[in-house]
Design an enzyme around this catalytic site. Sequence first.
Site, mmCIF file in Angstrom:
data_model
loop_
_atom_site.group_PDB
_atom_site.id
_atom_site.type_symbol
_atom_site.label_atom_id
_atom_site.label_comp_id
_atom_site.label_asym_id
_atom_site.label_seq_id
_atom_site.Cartn_x
_atom_site.Cartn_y
_atom_site.Cartn_z
ATOM 1 N N MET A 112 0.845 -1.194 0.000
ATOM 2 C CA MET A 112 0.000 0.000 0.000
ATOM 3 C C MET A 112 0.884 1.249 0.000
ATOM 4 S SD MET A 112 -2.824 -1.064 2.889
ATOM 5 C CE MET A 112 -1.589 -1.546 4.092
ATOM 6 N N ILE A 170 2.117 -5.098 8.212
ATOM 7 C CA ILE A 170 3.545 -4.788 8.333
ATOM 8 C C ILE A 170 3.759 -3.283 8.192
ATOM 9 C CG2 ILE A 170 5.841 -5.211 7.364
ATOM 10 C CD1 ILE A 170 4.779 -7.850 6.272
ATOM 11 N N GLY A 200 1.473 4.268 4.600
ATOM 12 C CA GLY A 200 2.270 3.442 3.706
ATOM 13 C C GLY A 200 2.769 2.178 4.352
ATOM 14 N N SER A 201 2.460 1.014 3.790
ATOM 15 C CA SER A 201 2.781 -0.227 4.468
ATOM 16 C C SER A 201 2.460 -1.422 3.580
ATOM 17 C CB SER A 201 1.996 -0.304 5.780
ATOM 18 O OG SER A 201 0.666 0.117 5.581
ATOM 19 N N ARG A 202 2.255 -2.591 4.244
ATOM 20 C CA ARG A 202 2.042 -3.814 3.489
ATOM 21 C C ARG A 202 1.236 -4.812 4.322
ATOM 22 N NH1 ARG A 202 7.391 -7.115 1.867
ATOM 23 N NH2 ARG A 202 6.591 -9.216 2.200
#
Length: 246
Positions: A112, A170, A200-202
């Site tokens: 993301m 994450i 912002g991440s995953r």
Amino acid sequence: MVTLPEPASLMSVVASLRKSIPGINREGIPFVAVFGIVTLGLFWMSTSLGWIGFGLTIWCFAFFRDPKRVTPVREGLLVAPADGVVQRIVNAVPPRELDIGDAPRTRVAIFMNVFNCHVNRAPISGRIERVAYKPGAFLNADLDKASEDNERNGIVVKTPSGAIIGVVQIAGLVARRIVCWVKEGEQIGTGERFGMIRFGSRVDVYLPPGARVLIGEGQTTTAGETPIADLTVQPGLVRDTTFRVS
């Protein structure tokens, strides 16, 4: 002389705007409020600075948007837990804290960026068997080693049929806050909100053995809507693949 629109027309415009502009998640209210207050101060100092602040406030509002989603529902169908792009689909050992075994599983990683909606949704219905937070680094979430080294929060969902799915939020290079709203023992439905990650991440999904992946690397996903895997279709078997929406 300026003719003002009728009240009924104004109400119609307002109603249309409310339908087209999604609301924001409660996690974002303090942030949007701070951005708005700072923007007023910037306008007092300089019009140019004020418009910059206004643009950042709009971005903050958009970041915390929480639109309604139409979730496909069918036994064994998994949907994307996050908006973003499928970064990698690999076989990997799940994080130890999930306690779902040491055998490699298919891992679908969704990245993301700061412009995606960051509300995370359950990929499938079931019982929350485990919620496990692990502190760590804040490497770029685009890196494969972020799955092992970064700060993360994992949940384990057990479906009524007994399948076990791991979902890991994450943190990334900019993300500094992982939020999880579910607790162990709770029931959750496909597409229901379970948390979010700021800035912002995953999100990684660890599929159970035998799952058929329905998505490819590079494909864009919509949380709660995009099918990513099927637990019911096995090689050599033909099944009804139609699904309904809720």
